[in-house]
Design a protein around this motif. Sequence first.
Motif, PDB file in Angstrom:
ATOM      1  N   HIS A  99       0.865  -1.193   0.000  1.00 24.36           N
ATOM      2  CA  HIS A  99       0.000   0.000   0.000  1.00 24.36           C
ATOM      3  C   HIS A  99       0.895   1.234   0.000  1.00 24.36           C
ATOM      4  CE1 HIS A  99       0.947  -0.738   4.233  1.00 24.36           C
ATOM      5  NE2 HIS A  99       0.776   0.572   4.420  1.00 24.36           N
ATOM      6  N   GLY A 100       0.381   2.342  -0.471  1.00 18.59           N
ATOM      7  CA  GLY A 100       1.164   3.572  -0.604  1.00 18.59           C
ATOM      8  C   GLY A 100       1.394   4.269   0.727  1.00 18.59           C
ATOM      9  N   ARG A 101       2.487   3.963   1.395  1.00 20.02           N
ATOM     10  CA  ARG A 101       2.795   4.571   2.696  1.00 20.02           C
ATOM     11  C   ARG A 101       3.127   6.054   2.582  1.00 20.02           C
ATOM     12  NH1 ARG A 101       6.660   1.101   6.449  1.00 20.02           N
ATOM     13  NH2 ARG A 101       5.818   2.569   7.956  1.00 20.02           N
ATOM     14  N   GLU A 102       3.462   6.518   1.364  1.00 22.32           N
ATOM     15  CA  GLU A 102       3.794   7.928   1.153  1.00 22.32           C
ATOM     16  C   GLU A 102       2.655   8.635   0.419  1.00 22.32           C
ATOM     17  OE1 GLU A 102       7.471   7.298  -0.944  1.00 22.32           O
ATOM     18  OE2 GLU A 102       8.614   7.110   0.919  1.00 22.32           O
ATOM     19  N   GLY A 103       1.469   8.028   0.427  1.00 19.28           N
ATOM     20  CA  GLY A 103       0.301   8.625  -0.223  1.00 19.28           C
ATOM     21  C   GLY A 103       0.204   8.368  -1.720  1.00 19.28           C
ATOM     22  N   GLN A 104       1.128   7.612  -2.284  1.00 19.30           N
ATOM     23  CA  GLN A 104       1.122   7.345  -3.725  1.00 19.30           C
ATOM     24  C   GLN A 104       0.116   6.242  -4.071  1.00 19.30           C
ATOM     25  OE1 GLN A 104       3.220   6.113  -1.557  1.00 19.30           O
ATOM     26  NE2 GLN A 104       4.454   4.428  -2.331  1.00 19.30           N
ATOM     27  N   PRO A 105      -0.524   6.361  -5.239  1.00  7.72           N
ATOM     28  CA  PRO A 105      -1.392   5.267  -5.687  1.00  7.72           C
ATOM     29  C   PRO A 105      -0.572   4.009  -5.966  1.00  7.72           C
ATOM     30  CG  PRO A 105      -1.788   7.273  -6.970  1.00  7.72           C
ATOM     31  CD  PRO A 105      -0.550   7.501  -6.145  1.00  7.72           C
ATOM     32  N   VAL A 106      -1.102   2.858  -5.556  1.00  2.50           N
ATOM     33  CA  VAL A 106      -0.481   1.556  -5.797  1.00  2.50           C
ATOM     34  C   VAL A 106      -1.565   0.662  -6.378  1.00  2.50           C
ATOM     35  CG1 VAL A 106       0.573  -0.479  -4.709  1.00  2.50           C
ATOM     36  CG2 VAL A 106       1.174   1.821  -3.915  1.00  2.50           C
TER      37      VAL A 106
END
Length: 125
Positions: A99-106
């Motif tokens: 999952h995107g821990r830095e807010g990035q879409p995954v």
Amino acid sequence: MSEFLPEIVVVAAIIRDRENRLCLSRRPEHKHQGGLWEFPGGKVEEGEPLEQALARELDEELGMQGARSRPFMTVRHRYPDLRVTLHFREVTAYTGEPHGREGQPVEWVPLQELSSRQFPAANQP
């Protein structure tokens, strides 16, 4: 004009799920090649083994622990402002759900849909 360009070494993950889909993430807009899709990973620190660098990056970016990997392909690419050596590694084991821990879409993307995504030039091969 100088021929000197900054050079970075990057490690990137080929992560497949049980349905043979690949895990991709989208680069933040403010970063080099921002907004494009990529295979997760990041810069290798000086003297850091590639497998260790990838495990660290996958934990930081995607919350995946204990990633194990093996060499897949190495690509060297020259952008107008940067030279990059990109070591792709196939992930063989990990724990945790990416999952995107830095807010990035995954996203998990089927192989046949990869060509519809926009990637940095170094990711094209």
